[in-house]
Design a protein around this motif. Sequence first.
Motif, PDB file in Angstrom:
ATOM      1  N   ARG A 274      38.216 -25.068 -11.925  1.00 42.53           N
ATOM      2  CA  ARG A 274      39.087 -23.590 -11.889  1.00 42.53           C
ATOM      3  C   ARG A 274      38.626 -22.465 -11.349  1.00 42.53           C
ATOM      4  N   ASP A 275      39.901 -21.758 -10.992  1.00 46.15           N
ATOM      5  CA  ASP A 275      39.707 -20.437 -10.077  1.00 46.15           C
ATOM      6  C   ASP A 275      39.055 -19.423 -11.103  1.00 46.15           C
ATOM      7  N   GLU A 276      38.049 -19.252 -12.084  1.00 51.67           N
ATOM      8  CA  GLU A 276      37.512 -18.354 -13.390  1.00 51.67           C
ATOM      9  C   GLU A 276      35.549 -18.863 -13.112  1.00 51.67           C
ATOM     10  N   PRO A 277      35.078 -17.695 -13.489  1.00 51.61           N
ATOM     11  CA  PRO A 277      34.059 -18.156 -13.763  1.00 51.61           C
ATOM     12  C   PRO A 277      33.722 -19.156 -14.648  1.00 51.61           C
ATOM     13  N   PRO A 278      32.189 -19.848 -14.074  1.00 50.38           N
ATOM     14  CA  PRO A 278      32.357 -21.455 -15.266  1.00 50.38           C
ATOM     15  C   PRO A 278      31.297 -20.777 -16.528  1.00 50.38           C
ATOM     16  N   SER A 279      31.474 -21.674 -17.550  1.00 49.85           N
ATOM     17  CA  SER A 279      31.295 -21.215 -18.528  1.00 49.85           C
ATOM     18  C   SER A 279      29.414 -21.639 -18.331  1.00 49.85           C
ATOM     19  N   PRO A 280      28.597 -21.143 -19.175  1.00 49.62           N
ATOM     20  CA  PRO A 280      27.167 -21.426 -18.687  1.00 49.62           C
ATOM     21  C   PRO A 280      26.853 -23.035 -19.112  1.00 49.62           C
ATOM     22  N   ASP A 281      27.563 -23.739 -20.267  1.00 53.03           N
ATOM     23  CA  ASP A 281      27.042 -25.168 -19.975  1.00 53.03           C
ATOM     24  C   ASP A 281      27.601 -26.006 -18.178  1.00 53.03           C
ATOM     25  N   LEU A 282      28.337 -25.482 -18.266  1.00 56.86           N
ATOM     26  CA  LEU A 282      28.792 -25.683 -16.821  1.00 56.86           C
ATOM     27  C   LEU A 282      28.291 -25.496 -15.358  1.00 56.86           C
ATOM     28  N   GLU A 283      27.984 -24.354 -16.229  1.00 59.91           N
ATOM     29  CA  GLU A 283      26.681 -23.742 -14.653  1.00 59.91           C
ATOM     30  C   GLU A 283      25.670 -24.317 -14.945  1.00 59.91           C
ATOM     31  N   ARG A 284      24.647 -24.478 -15.733  1.00 56.37           N
ATOM     32  CA  ARG A 284      23.881 -25.089 -15.141  1.00 56.37           C
ATOM     33  C   ARG A 284      24.045 -27.087 -15.075  1.00 56.37           C
ATOM     34  N   VAL A 285      25.483 -27.842 -15.338  1.00 53.78           N
ATOM     35  CA  VAL A 285      25.341 -28.655 -14.672  1.00 53.78           C
ATOM     36  C   VAL A 285      26.000 -28.342 -13.026  1.00 53.78           C
ATOM     37  N   LEU A 286      26.750 -27.665 -12.693  1.00 56.34           N
ATOM     38  CA  LEU A 286      26.864 -27.273 -10.904  1.00 56.34           C
ATOM     39  C   LEU A 286      25.109 -27.029 -10.827  1.00 56.34           C
ATOM     40  N   ALA A 287      24.357 -26.231 -11.129  1.00 55.29           N
ATOM     41  CA  ALA A 287      23.093 -26.075 -10.669  1.00 55.29           C
ATOM     42  C   ALA A 287      22.249 -27.578  -9.745  1.00 55.29           C
ATOM     43  N   CYS A 288      22.744 -28.369 -11.059  1.00 52.65           N
ATOM     44  CA  CYS A 288      22.078 -29.848 -11.392  1.00 52.65           C
ATOM     45  C   CYS A 288      22.611 -30.297  -9.779  1.00 52.65           C
ATOM     46  N   LEU A 289      24.134 -30.327 -10.096  1.00 49.37           N
ATOM     47  CA  LEU A 289      24.555 -31.366  -9.556  1.00 49.37           C
ATOM     48  C   LEU A 289      24.281 -30.875  -7.540  1.00 49.37           C
ATOM     49  N   TYR A 290      24.363 -29.743  -7.543  1.00 52.26           N
ATOM     50  CA  TYR A 290      23.839 -28.694  -6.339  1.00 52.26           C
ATOM     51  C   TYR A 290      22.575 -28.981  -5.186  1.00 52.26           C
ATOM     52  N   ARG A 291      21.505 -29.698  -6.443  1.00 53.72           N
ATOM     53  CA  ARG A 291      20.241 -30.084  -5.672  1.00 53.72           C
ATOM     54  C   ARG A 291      20.109 -31.721  -6.041  1.00 53.72           C
ATOM     55  N   VAL A 292      21.029 -32.211  -6.593  1.00 56.21           N
ATOM     56  CA  VAL A 292      21.007 -33.647  -6.573  1.00 56.21           C
ATOM     57  C   VAL A 292      22.053 -34.290  -5.406  1.00 56.21           C
ATOM     58  N   LEU A 293      23.260 -34.245  -5.382  1.00 54.11           N
ATOM     59  CA  LEU A 293      24.135 -34.799  -4.513  1.00 54.11           C
ATOM     60  C   LEU A 293      23.514 -34.960  -2.848  1.00 54.11           C
ATOM     61  N   PRO A 294      22.639 -34.004  -2.464  1.00 57.96           N
ATOM     62  CA  PRO A 294      21.797 -34.068  -1.060  1.00 57.96           C
ATOM     63  C   PRO A 294      20.914 -35.004  -1.237  1.00 57.96           C
ATOM     64  N   GLU A 295      20.635 -35.735  -2.212  1.00 59.10           N
ATOM     65  CA  GLU A 295      20.215 -37.029  -2.252  1.00 59.10           C
ATOM     66  C   GLU A 295      21.249 -38.319  -2.436  1.00 59.10           C
ATOM     67  N   VAL A 296      22.407 -37.690  -2.056  1.00 58.79           N
ATOM     68  CA  VAL A 296      23.296 -39.114  -3.078  1.00 58.79           C
ATOM     69  C   VAL A 296      24.127 -39.714  -2.179  1.00 58.79           C
ATOM     70  N   ASP A 297      23.949 -41.141  -1.758  1.00 56.81           N
ATOM     71  CA  ASP A 297      24.880 -41.637  -0.665  1.00 56.81           C
ATOM     72  C   ASP A 297      26.289 -41.198  -1.024  1.00 56.81           C
ATOM     73  N   LEU A 298      27.142 -40.184  -0.725  1.00 59.66           N
ATOM     74  CA  LEU A 298      28.310 -40.640  -0.891  1.00 59.66           C
ATOM     75  C   LEU A 298      28.845 -41.953  -0.767  1.00 59.66           C
ATOM     76  N   THR A 299      28.578 -42.748   0.133  1.00 56.83           N
ATOM     77  CA  THR A 299      29.023 -43.512   0.725  1.00 56.83           C
ATOM     78  C   THR A 299      29.507 -44.650   0.160  1.00 56.83           C
ATOM     79  N   GLY A 300      28.137 -44.492  -1.027  1.00 55.51           N
ATOM     80  CA  GLY A 300      27.053 -46.211  -1.174  1.00 55.51           C
ATOM     81  C   GLY A 300      27.149 -47.170  -0.686  1.00 55.51           C
ATOM     82  N   ASN A 301      26.129 -46.264   0.226  1.00 57.34           N
ATOM     83  CA  ASN A 301      25.587 -47.342   1.143  1.00 57.34           C
ATOM     84  C   ASN A 301      24.146 -47.835   0.268  1.00 57.34           C
ATOM     85  N   PRO A 302      23.426 -49.074   0.396  1.00 55.07           N
ATOM     86  CA  PRO A 302      22.170 -49.442  -1.121  1.00 55.07           C
ATOM     87  C   PRO A 302      21.473 -48.791  -0.569  1.00 55.07           C
TER      88      PRO A 302
END
Length: 302
Positions: A274-302
């Motif tokens: 949603r186009d609104e400030p994230p809740s504190p818990d969602l903000e922490r989840v987003l911070a984690c995802l920004y760290r993790v996503l570059p390490e994940v192959d989004l195409t599902g390759n082994p």
Amino acid sequence: MELRHLRYYVAVAEECHFGRAAQRLHIAQPPLSQQIKQLEEDLGVTLLNRSTRRVELTAAGQRYLERAKEILASVDAAADEAVRIAGGEIGRVSIGFTGSATYHLLPAMARRLRAELPDIDLDLHGEMLTPQQAAALHDGVIDLGFLRPPVHDRRLRYEVVGAEPMVAVVPHSHPLATRTSLEVADLEHEVFVAYSGFNRSVVFEVVIDACQRAGFRPVIRHEVGETATLVSFVAAGLGVALVPQSVQQLQITGAVYVPLAGEVPTVELAMAMRDEPPSPDLERVLACLYRVLPEVDLTGNP
């Protein structure tokens, strides 16, 4: 009676000495004695037997000590939990995943989020088409969505986190199943199984566009809402399909994935909220995802 009375009583009862309790509480002894006497008067019970030499707990005083410590521990725990919730350390975040992301991205994200944010409960929803996720975001059913853009809704914001090529999926008995690759044009005379066009699936539009670019309009015999159903229909010999490459994580007997050559269509994956400030818990989840996503192959390759 106030919480300070309980704290005063616990200190005196544990020390069995008014002087030491007063030092522990950083107050003068006379006011402390008055507070304990007032507490006993309010309760109508003698909690302490006093003498010039020592202080002893009565049976009622011993039980009151136990209950008072439980109450104070609960109050302290509630305060600590409130601080942690306000800081986003504790909470509940609901995340939706589009069909193909359900089988690769969802488990990868869940493992990392649970490892790094163990006190945040994750409510995960798989097999959600983009229109379903947009509606769920508006209704507060999910807080974050991994979907296929574009999303034409100013009340939502999203950012593309990756892209992947499409692949063909055909029945194992099909002549094309033995090919190392094929072009979209090779499917011109086939019947298709596709994601629901009625629900405005983004992948549905990509498939239609890819076929038209290859010089034909696909004959879609079956439309489905879930990836597992789509691949199962292909495995049953009901048609062929074009799906995001990450769907290969879903292995169903009778279905064969074949890479595409030539002009290969692609689909993007986006993270939406949603186009609104994230809740504190969602903000922490987003911070984690920004760290993790570059390490994940989004195409599902082994």
